[in-house]
Design a protein around this motif. Structure first.
Motif, PDB file in Angstrom:
ATOM      1  N   GLY A   1       0.765  -1.416   0.009  1.00 12.35           N
ATOM      2  CA  GLY A   1      -0.037  -0.018   0.084  1.00 12.35           C
ATOM      3  C   GLY A   1       0.851   1.308   0.069  1.00 12.35           C
ATOM      4  N   SER A   2       2.019   0.977   0.285  1.00 12.36           N
ATOM      5  CA  SER A   2       2.892   2.504   0.481  1.00 12.36           C
ATOM      6  C   SER A   2       3.137   2.617  -1.138  1.00 12.36           C
ATOM      7  CB  SER A   2       4.095   2.182   1.090  1.00 12.36           C
ATOM      8  OG  SER A   2       4.868   1.366   0.619  1.00 12.36           O
ATOM      9  N   ASN A   3       3.200   1.959  -2.215  1.00 11.57           N
ATOM     10  CA  ASN A   3       3.623   2.420  -3.427  1.00 11.57           C
ATOM     11  C   ASN A   3       5.023   2.665  -3.668  1.00 11.57           C
ATOM     12  OD1 ASN A   3       2.876   3.030  -6.236  1.00 11.57           O
ATOM     13  ND2 ASN A   3       2.722   5.257  -5.780  1.00 11.57           N
ATOM     14  N   GLY A   4       5.937   1.769  -3.043  1.00  9.64           N
ATOM     15  CA  GLY A   4       7.258   1.829  -3.280  1.00  9.64           C
ATOM     16  C   GLY A   4       7.966   2.868  -2.253  1.00  9.64           C
TER      17      GLY A   4
ATOM     18  N   SER B   1       5.970   3.453   4.528  1.00 10.94           N
ATOM     19  CA  SER B   1       5.734   2.183   5.363  1.00 10.94           C
ATOM     20  C   SER B   1       6.330   2.205   6.960  1.00 10.94           C
ATOM     21  CB  SER B   1       6.627   1.030   4.348  1.00 10.94           C
ATOM     22  OG  SER B   1       5.997   0.928   3.149  1.00 10.94           O
ATOM     23  N   LEU B   2       7.741   2.710   7.087  1.00 10.49           N
ATOM     24  CA  LEU B   2       8.163   2.545   8.115  1.00 10.49           C
ATOM     25  C   LEU B   2       7.464   3.404   9.044  1.00 10.49           C
ATOM     26  CD1 LEU B   2      11.952   2.723   7.312  1.00 10.49           C
ATOM     27  CD2 LEU B   2      10.866   0.820   8.355  1.00 10.49           C
ATOM     28  N   ASN B   3       7.077   4.799   8.675  1.00  5.06           N
ATOM     29  CA  ASN B   3       6.237   5.535   9.701  1.00  5.06           C
ATOM     30  C   ASN B   3       5.085   4.796   9.908  1.00  5.06           C
ATOM     31  OD1 ASN B   3       7.881   7.690   9.348  1.00  5.06           O
ATOM     32  ND2 ASN B   3       6.908   8.486   7.783  1.00  5.06           N
TER      33      ASN B   3
ATOM     34  N   GLU C   1      -5.445   1.377   9.088  1.00  8.14           N
ATOM     35  CA  GLU C   1      -5.770   2.855   9.860  1.00  8.14           C
ATOM     36  C   GLU C   1      -4.326   3.460   9.933  1.00  8.14           C
ATOM     37  OE1 GLU C   1      -6.949   1.851  13.744  1.00  8.14           O
ATOM     38  OE2 GLU C   1      -9.090   1.198  13.171  1.00  8.14           O
ATOM     39  N   CYS C   2      -3.158   2.828  10.098  1.00 11.92           N
ATOM     40  CA  CYS C   2      -1.885   3.585  10.222  1.00 11.92           C
ATOM     41  C   CYS C   2      -1.447   4.030   8.948  1.00 11.92           C
ATOM     42  CB  CYS C   2      -0.974   2.810  10.829  1.00 11.92           C
ATOM     43  SG  CYS C   2      -1.533   2.549  12.790  1.00 11.92           S
ATOM     44  N   LEU C   3      -1.494   3.412   7.790  1.00 11.19           N
ATOM     45  CA  LEU C   3      -1.151   3.741   6.404  1.00 11.19           C
ATOM     46  C   LEU C   3      -2.264   4.448   5.790  1.00 11.19           C
ATOM     47  CD1 LEU C   3       1.282   3.017   4.585  1.00 11.19           C
ATOM     48  CD2 LEU C   3      -0.303   1.428   3.573  1.00 11.19           C
ATOM     49  N   GLN C   4      -3.370   4.646   6.310  1.00 18.74           N
ATOM     50  CA  GLN C   4      -4.512   5.418   5.870  1.00 18.74           C
ATOM     51  C   GLN C   4      -4.846   5.008   4.344  1.00 18.74           C
ATOM     52  OE1 GLN C   4      -6.261   8.139   7.361  1.00 18.74           O
ATOM     53  NE2 GLN C   4      -5.744   6.605   8.607  1.00 18.74           N
ATOM     54  N   LYS C   5      -4.831   3.659   4.166  1.00 21.76           N
ATOM     55  CA  LYS C   5      -5.286   3.162   2.945  1.00 21.76           C
ATOM     56  C   LYS C   5      -6.118   1.879   3.321  1.00 21.76           C
ATOM     57  CE  LYS C   5      -1.886   4.851  -0.518  1.00 21.76           C
ATOM     58  NZ  LYS C   5      -0.935   5.498   0.315  1.00 21.76           N
ATOM     59  N   LYS C   6      -7.062   1.681   2.525  1.00 23.51           N
ATOM     60  CA  LYS C   6      -7.836   0.530   2.833  1.00 23.51           C
ATOM     61  C   LYS C   6      -7.258  -0.778   2.170  1.00 23.51           C
ATOM     62  CE  LYS C   6     -11.345   0.007   4.393  1.00 23.51           C
ATOM     63  NZ  LYS C   6     -11.471  -0.166   6.110  1.00 23.51           N
TER      64      LYS C   6
ATOM     65  N   LEU D   1      -8.046  -0.132  -6.941  1.00 23.25           N
ATOM     66  CA  LEU D   1      -6.708  -0.243  -6.852  1.00 23.25           C
ATOM     67  C   LEU D   1      -6.056   1.250  -6.435  1.00 23.25           C
ATOM     68  CD1 LEU D   1      -6.399  -2.185 -10.294  1.00 23.25           C
ATOM     69  CD2 LEU D   1      -5.881  -3.089  -7.962  1.00 23.25           C
ATOM     70  N   ILE D   2      -6.672   2.176  -6.851  1.00 23.05           N
ATOM     71  CA  ILE D   2      -6.075   3.540  -6.449  1.00 23.05           C
ATOM     72  C   ILE D   2      -6.184   3.860  -4.873  1.00 23.05           C
ATOM     73  CG2 ILE D   2      -6.421   5.910  -6.546  1.00 23.05           C
ATOM     74  CD1 ILE D   2      -7.070   5.731  -9.466  1.00 23.05           C
ATOM     75  N   GLU D   3      -7.180   3.529  -4.562  1.00 21.44           N
ATOM     76  CA  GLU D   3      -7.527   3.500  -2.952  1.00 21.44           C
ATOM     77  C   GLU D   3      -6.402   2.737  -2.202  1.00 21.44           C
ATOM     78  OE1 GLU D   3      -9.582   5.231   0.247  1.00 21.44           O
ATOM     79  OE2 GLU D   3      -9.491   5.549  -1.736  1.00 21.44           O
ATOM     80  N   ALA D   4      -6.212   1.468  -2.703  1.00 22.41           N
ATOM     81  CA  ALA D   4      -5.076   0.644  -2.093  1.00 22.41           C
ATOM     82  C   ALA D   4      -3.776   1.032  -2.439  1.00 22.41           C
ATOM     83  CB  ALA D   4      -5.083  -0.686  -2.831  1.00 22.41           C
ATOM     84  N   GLY D   5      -3.637   2.140  -3.143  1.00 23.07           N
ATOM     85  CA  GLY D   5      -2.437   2.800  -3.468  1.00 23.07           C
ATOM     86  C   GLY D   5      -1.312   2.007  -4.258  1.00 23.07           C
ATOM     87  N   ASP D   6      -1.977   1.042  -5.053  1.00 25.14           N
ATOM     88  CA  ASP D   6      -1.054  -0.154  -5.697  1.00 25.14           C
ATOM     89  C   ASP D   6      -0.815   0.394  -7.358  1.00 25.14           C
ATOM     90  OD1 ASP D   6       0.392  -1.994  -6.415  1.00 25.14           O
ATOM     91  OD2 ASP D   6      -1.356  -3.651  -6.241  1.00 25.14           O
ATOM     92  N   LEU D   7       0.040   1.507  -7.406  1.00 24.64           N
ATOM     93  CA  LEU D   7       0.426   2.222  -8.668  1.00 24.64           C
ATOM     94  C   LEU D   7       1.419   1.130  -9.589  1.00 24.64           C
ATOM     95  CD1 LEU D   7       0.277   4.196 -10.667  1.00 24.64           C
ATOM     96  CD2 LEU D   7       2.051   5.448  -9.495  1.00 24.64           C
TER      97      LEU D   7
END
Length: 424
Positions: free
Chosen positions: A189-192, A197-199, A225-230, A267-273
């Motif tokens: 979900g961090s899109n690279g 991701s560490l945050n 919740e912590c990444l703010q992405k479903k 897919l965008i909501e998941a941040g999976d570019l």
């Protein structure tokens, strides 16, 4: 004293600790070679946020033991640069990480240039902008330019696991149990972006209460919740994620714009570019193909734009590409043709290259009968002459079966059919 963020603490101390960017820091690659030889030159690192620009600068400094200073081209003034220059004069060399280097004004630039020339300051400029467009030529010409790529989910996962196990800088001394689904969600979900991701991992650890045995349990809901992405990974094997990707491609193949946009939004909501990008390029060539060959180039341009600007704006070029692919005529003739050819090869149906096509650029080739009788098409009208190219075993084989769903392939089909008739 407040502890610094995990992403800061986990910055690599040597080049060997850098996660990702194997084309630059892998064994035998350019930055690794520079560090090993201790022959550093000023450089510009560019790419999306959070993928390792500062980490590589920190690792270079750690590997070479030179003094390392960080400034920002916007917020730090010329006086700050004078302090770095004074330190360089005393110590002989300083590595200066200059963030937002594309915003360097003329006064600061003019001050730095002599120190770059004599090597006392090794500038590592960091920017998200294309340096060939955004950076003053005077600085650019004195620097090597290296493009960094977003980290793969596996590389991000490697950084997360390292932080969980590190006793000194990470959370190795804590009892943290994170589910595989949660780890996968943060990695994908961090899109690279390894920093985000560490945050997210640190926020999950610090905001989760320990159980009676002092264990911190992190599940996929906490990770969301912590990444703010479903998360689109609802099951252990990640089938839900791949189901969405499958539905995405099939909706485009079926020319259903609204369904394709729905799955694109998920897919965008998941941040999976990365997954969106790979799938769109495949679709452009597998499903649209020769029916609209320009769609491939335009899709690639849309993806490169999306990668450059990042979310949320990336949704705009992606939507453009999806709508065009949906409403384009469809043809899978190219993929069927190459697969048919591969099927024959894999079955051992090969045959020998005809003698007149074999390489004749060596002494003795003529005596072996190589290249004799070859007809050079450019010597004939319309640049074509009837001639056998396939091996004898396959000489009547037809792999390409044109589809006439688009005007471009209709034209190809006309030429192809005319050539077939002319051979007979």
């Amino acid at each position: 004293m407040q502890q610094k963020p995990l992403a800061f603490r986990m910055r690599p101390r040597t080049i060997e600790e850098v996660v990702g960017q194997p084309h630059l820091v892998g064994d035998g690659k350019i930055i690794a070679r520079m560090v090993k030889a201790k022959q550093l030159t000023s450089m510009i690192l560019y790419g999306p946020p959070g993928i390792g620009k500062t980490s590589i600068a920190s690792a270079i400094a750690g590997s070479t033991k030179y003094a390392f200073r960080t400034l920002n081209a916007v917020t730090n003034n010329k006086k700050d640069m004078e302090i770095v220059a004074a330190e360089a004069k005393m110590s002989g060399k300083v590595i200066l990480l200059l963030d937002e280097v594309h915003r360097l004004d003329k006064a600061k630039q003019d001050f730095l240039l002599p120190y770059l020339e004599n090597g006392m300051i090794v500038l590592i400029g960091a920017t998200t902008s294309n340096p060939y467009h955004a950076i003053n030529p005077a600085i650019r010409s004195r620097c090597q330019i290296f493009e960094l790529k977003p980290l793969s989910p596996d590389e991000v996962k490697q950084a997360l696991v390292r932080a969980l196990r590190d006793d000194e800088r990470g959370y190795g001394k804590e009892k943290v149990e994170i589910s595989e689904e949660a780890l996968l969600h943060i990695s994908q979900g961090s899109n690279g972006d390894v920093r985000s991701s560490l945050n997210a991992l640190e926020l999950a650890i610090l905001s989760t209460d320990k159980d009676a045995e002092g264990v911190i349990h992190i599940d996929v809901e906490t990770a969301e919740e912590c990444l703010q992405k479903k998360s689109l990974v609802a099951d252990k094997d990640g089938d839900g994620h791949y189901d969405v990707l499958s539905a995405f491609q099939k909706s485009i193949r079926g020319s259903d714009v609204d369904a394709a946009l729905h799955y694109l939004a998920r897919l965008i909501e998941a941040g999976d570019l990365p997954s969106i990008s790979r799938r769109l390029i495949v679709i452009a060539y597998e499903d649209i193909g020769l029916a609209n060959p320009q769609a491939g180039a335009r899709t690639l341009a849309a993806i490169e734009t999306a990668e450059r600007i990042g979310f949320p704006e990336a949704r705009i070029p992606l939507a453009n590409a999806v709508i065009e692919l949906c409403l384009s005529p469809k043809s899978n003739s190219a993929v069927l043709a190459i697969q048919a050819a591969l099927d024959d090869i894999q079955k051992g149906i090969v045959g020998e290259v005809p003698d007149h096509l074999k390489d004749a650029h060596y002494k003795g080739a003529k005596e072996l009968g190589r290249g004799i009788g070859y007809l050079y098409p450019h010597d004939y009208e319309n640049g074509w002459v009837p001639q056998q190219y396939l091996p004898n075993k396959l000489k009547n084989k037809k792999y390409y079966q044109p589809k006439k769903t688009g005007k471009f392939e209709q034209a190809l089909a006309t030429v192809y059919e005319k050539l077939i008739r002319s051979r007979k």
